[in-house]
Design a protein around this motif. Sequence first.
Motif, short mmCIF file in Angstrom:
data_model
loop_
_atom_site.label_atom_id
_atom_site.label_comp_id
_atom_site.label_asym_id
_atom_site.label_seq_id
_atom_site.Cartn_x
_atom_site.Cartn_y
_atom_site.Cartn_z
N ARG A 238 0.88 -1.17 0.00
CA ARG A 238 0.00 0.00 0.00
C ARG A 238 0.91 1.22 0.00
N VAL A 239 0.79 2.02 -1.04
CA VAL A 239 1.67 3.16 -1.21
C VAL A 239 0.88 4.45 -1.43
N GLY B 236 -1.08 15.68 -12.58
CA GLY B 236 -2.42 15.65 -13.15
C GLY B 236 -2.63 16.84 -14.07
N ASP B 237 -3.82 16.93 -14.64
CA ASP B 237 -4.14 18.04 -15.55
C ASP B 237 -4.06 19.40 -14.86
N HIS B 238 -4.32 19.42 -13.55
CA HIS B 238 -4.35 20.68 -12.82
C HIS B 238 -3.29 20.74 -11.72
N GLY B 239 -2.24 19.94 -11.84
CA GLY B 239 -1.16 19.94 -10.85
C GLY B 239 -0.99 18.57 -10.22
N PRO B 240 -0.26 18.51 -9.12
CA PRO B 240 0.02 17.22 -8.48
C PRO B 240 -1.26 16.58 -7.92
N VAL B 241 -1.30 15.26 -8.01
CA VAL B 241 -2.43 14.48 -7.50
C VAL B 241 -1.88 13.42 -6.57
N LEU B 242 -2.44 13.34 -5.37
CA LEU B 242 -2.04 12.32 -4.41
C LEU B 242 -2.82 11.04 -4.68
N VAL B 243 -2.10 9.93 -4.79
CA VAL B 243 -2.72 8.63 -5.05
C VAL B 243 -2.34 7.69 -3.92
N GLU B 244 -3.31 6.92 -3.46
CA GLU B 244 -3.04 5.83 -2.51
C GLU B 244 -3.58 4.57 -3.15
N ALA B 245 -2.75 3.53 -3.21
CA ALA B 245 -3.16 2.31 -3.91
C ALA B 245 -2.39 1.10 -3.41
#
Length: 104
Positions: free
Chosen positions: A78-79, A85-94
């Motif tokens: 789990r990271v 992203g299109d509008h800047g940084p996007v935080l992802v957890e997966a």
Amino acid sequence: MAGGMHRGGHGASLADRAARSGVPGPPAAEPPPSAGRRRAAGDGHGRHCWVLDPPDAPGTWPGLLVEWRQREGGWQGRVAYTVVGDHGPVLVEAWLPADRLKQG
């Protein structure tokens, strides 16, 4: 908010303020991992890793490995990581397969 970072802290570190909060920390010892169980990564503190070609974001991204689990197909981590992203940084957890994670 203006001044919010200093109010009540008086220059103390975040760790010191957390210790004084009265909220209990993690248990001193964790049971040994076994098949089908989860376990914290990096002794419960998380661990830096590189995320290799995650879905919808080809490339190598810096991430924080939070937890491991074992499934029928193998180990998964789990990271948390950011991608552009299109509008800047996007935080992802997966949850990603272990072969998509490289020790940082």
